[in-house]
Design an enzyme around this catalytic site. Structure first.
Site, PDB file in Angstrom:
ATOM      1  N   ASP A  88       8.225  -2.871   9.839  1.00  0.00           N
ATOM      2  CA  ASP A  88       8.104  -1.757  10.787  1.00  0.00           C
ATOM      3  C   ASP A  88       7.739  -2.255  12.191  1.00  0.00           C
ATOM      4  O   ASP A  88       7.927  -1.538  13.177  1.00  0.00           O
ATOM      5  CB  ASP A  88       6.978  -0.812  10.342  1.00  0.00           C
ATOM      6  CG  ASP A  88       7.489   0.405   9.578  1.00  0.00           C
ATOM      7  OD1 ASP A  88       8.611   0.862   9.864  1.00  0.00           O
ATOM      8  OD2 ASP A  88       6.746   0.895   8.710  1.00  0.00           O
ATOM      9  N   LYS A 107      16.179   5.059   3.156  1.00  0.00           N
ATOM     10  CA  LYS A 107      15.925   3.617   3.236  1.00  0.00           C
ATOM     11  C   LYS A 107      16.446   2.916   1.988  1.00  0.00           C
ATOM     12  O   LYS A 107      17.019   1.833   2.066  1.00  0.00           O
ATOM     13  CB  LYS A 107      14.418   3.370   3.441  1.00  0.00           C
ATOM     14  CG  LYS A 107      13.980   3.748   4.856  1.00  0.00           C
ATOM     15  CD  LYS A 107      12.476   3.869   5.057  1.00  0.00           C
ATOM     16  CE  LYS A 107      12.196   4.424   6.466  1.00  0.00           C
ATOM     17  NZ  LYS A 107      10.798   4.618   6.780  1.00  0.00           N
ATOM     18  N   GLN A 160       5.292   4.292   4.098  1.00  0.00           N
ATOM     19  CA  GLN A 160       5.784   5.467   4.829  1.00  0.00           C
ATOM     20  C   GLN A 160       4.617   6.255   5.417  1.00  0.00           C
ATOM     21  O   GLN A 160       3.643   6.549   4.723  1.00  0.00           O
ATOM     22  CB  GLN A 160       6.628   6.347   3.884  1.00  0.00           C
ATOM     23  CG  GLN A 160       7.336   7.494   4.552  1.00  0.00           C
ATOM     24  CD  GLN A 160       8.400   7.059   5.563  1.00  0.00           C
ATOM     25  OE1 GLN A 160       9.016   6.018   5.419  1.00  0.00           O
ATOM     26  NE2 GLN A 160       8.601   7.846   6.595  1.00  0.00           N
TER      27      GLN A 160
HETATM   28  N1  GUN Z   1       7.244   7.770   9.538  1.00  0.00           N
HETATM   29  C1  GUN Z   1       8.073   8.189  10.511  1.00  0.00           C
HETATM   30  N2  GUN Z   1       8.740   7.151  11.042  1.00  0.00           N
HETATM   31  C2  GUN Z   1       8.318   6.053  10.385  1.00  0.00           C
HETATM   32  C3  GUN Z   1       8.654   4.676  10.472  1.00  0.00           C
HETATM   33  O1  GUN Z   1       9.473   4.230  11.297  1.00  0.00           O
HETATM   34  N3  GUN Z   1       8.001   3.855   9.604  1.00  0.00           N
HETATM   35  C4  GUN Z   1       7.088   4.307   8.709  1.00  0.00           C
HETATM   36  N4  GUN Z   1       6.500   3.406   7.910  1.00  0.00           N
HETATM   37  N5  GUN Z   1       6.770   5.576   8.601  1.00  0.00           N
HETATM   38  C5  GUN Z   1       7.379   6.442   9.436  1.00  0.00           C
END
Ligand code: GUN
Length: 284
Positions: free
Chosen positions: A118, A51, A95
Site C-alpha cells: 500500500d 483485489k 483493508q
Molecule cells: N481502503 C480504501 N482504500 C484503501 C487502500 O488503498 N488500501 C487499503 N489497505 N485500504 C483502503
C-alpha cells in the site's frame, strides 16, 4: 476526453500477466499477496474481491484472510507478525478502515516495510517525502499514470488537490509536485473554494462527497480527476465527488466513476506486489 481507467488497467494487467508468467522459471514461484479483511463492511468486501480478481488475472497468488470485527488489536498484530516472517509472502495489505478498537497506525506500522504494498508504512511515507526509493501508494501512482497516458503535461501546471488524506490527498500532491506542477492543497474548510478550484489546470478531487464539485468550480479546459466513490443519494448508484454530467462538457480530460481511478488503484497494487517480489529477489 474521458480517460478510461478500466481500459488502461486491462492493458497494464496484460503486460504484468506476461511478465509474471516468466517468474516460475526465473525465480521458482509467482508473487504472493496476502489481503486481510476485518469485518463485513460491504464496501471493503467489494474492494477485497476486486483485489483477488485482479491477482488471479495477472497470475499473482492471492490469499484473502477474513477475520471477524471482534478480533483484538493484539491478535491482528500477531497475524501480521507471522506474515512478516513468512518468506513465501511478498505483499501484505490490511483493508481500511478498521473497527474503532484497533489502531490503524499501529497496524500499518506493524507491516514490514518491504511487504507494504500500500505504501502506507511511516518509513515508506518518509521515503516518499524525502525523494528516496519507496513503494508509491496505489491511488496517487494510478492517477499520475492516467495523466501521462492521456498526454497531459503536468510540468508547469497549476494543480489543485481537494482533500488532505494520507491515502490520496497528501501523496498525490507530492507526486504532482515531483512532476513540477505547482500544487495547492485545498479541503472542505478552504475559504471560497470555488475561487481556488477555478484557477486549477489540473483538479484532483478526493473528498468523499457526492457531486461536491459543481460546474461553476471548474475552469474551461481543466483536467479533472475524480477519486470519489460515493452512493448518489437520489439514485443509489455509484458516483464520484464531481458532478460528471455538468462538468464533462467543460473539462478537456475527465475520469468517470466508476471505471476511472478505481481500477487503476488495483492495477497499481498488482504492480507494487510485483515490485516487492522483485526487490526480494534483488534484481530491481
Ligand atoms: N481502503 C480504501 N482504500 C484503501 C487502500 O488503498 N488500501 C487499503 N489497505 N485500504 C483502503
Amino acid at each position: 476526453m474521458i480517460i478510461s481507467g478500466k481500459e488502461l488497467s486491462v492493458k497494464l494487467k496484460d503486460e504484468m500477466k506476461a511478465q509474471v508468467a516468466t517468474f516460475p522459471d526465473k525465480y521458482g514461484r509467482v508473487p504472493h499477496l496476502v489481503v486481510i479483511l476485518v469485518g463485513e463492511d460491504p464496501g471493503s468486501v467489494s474492494y477485497v474481491t476486486g483485489k483477488a480478481k485482479a491477482s488471479e488475472y495477472v497470475g499473482i497468488r492471492n490469499t484473502t484472510i477474513r477475520k471477524p470485527d471482534t478480533i483484538s488489536e493484539a491478535e491482528l498484530l500477531s497475524l501480521i507478525g507471522e506474515l512478516n516472517a513468512d518468506d513465501s509472502v511478498d505483499g501484505i495489505l490490511v483493508q481500511l478502515p478498521l473497527p474503532k478498537h484497533i489502531s490503524e497506525d499501529n497496524v500499518i506500522a506493524a507491516i514490514a516495510k518491504e511487504k507494504d504494498v500500500d505504501g502506507f508504512h511511516p518509513l515508506n511515507v518518509a521515503a516518499l517525502w524525502q525523494k528516496q526509493d519507496c513503494v508509491l501508494p496505489c491511488t496517487p501512482k494510478g492517477i499520475i499514470k492516467m495523466l501521462k497516458v492521456a498526454g497531459v503535461e503536468i510540468k508547469g501546471k497549476r494543480a489543485v488537490v481537494i482533500g488532505r488524506s494520507n491515502i490520496v490527498g497528501l501523496p498525490v500532491s507530492k507526486l504532482l509536485l515531483d512532476e513540477n506542477a505547482t500544487v495547492t492543497i485545498a479541503h472542505s474548510r478552504t475559504v471560497d473554494l470555488p475561487s481556488v478550484t477555478r484557477n486549477a489546470e489540473i483538479l484532483v478531487v478526493a473528498i468523499g462527497r457526492p457531486k461536491f464539485v459543481t460546474a461553476d468550480m471548474v475552469a474551461e479546459g481543466a483536467v479533472v480527476i475524480d477519486v470519489g466513490v460515493n452512493r448518489d443519494p437520489e439514485t443509489g448508484k455509484l458516483c464520484g465527488d464531481v458532478d460528471f454530467a455538468a462538468i464533462e462538457p467543460k473539462a478537456s480530460v475527465i475520469t468517470p466513476v466508476p471505471g476511472g481511478v478505481g481500477p487503476m488503484t488495483i492495477t497499481c497494487l498488482m504492480e507494487n506486489t510485483i515490485e516487492c517480489f522483485l526487490r526480494k529477489h534483488s534484481i530491481m
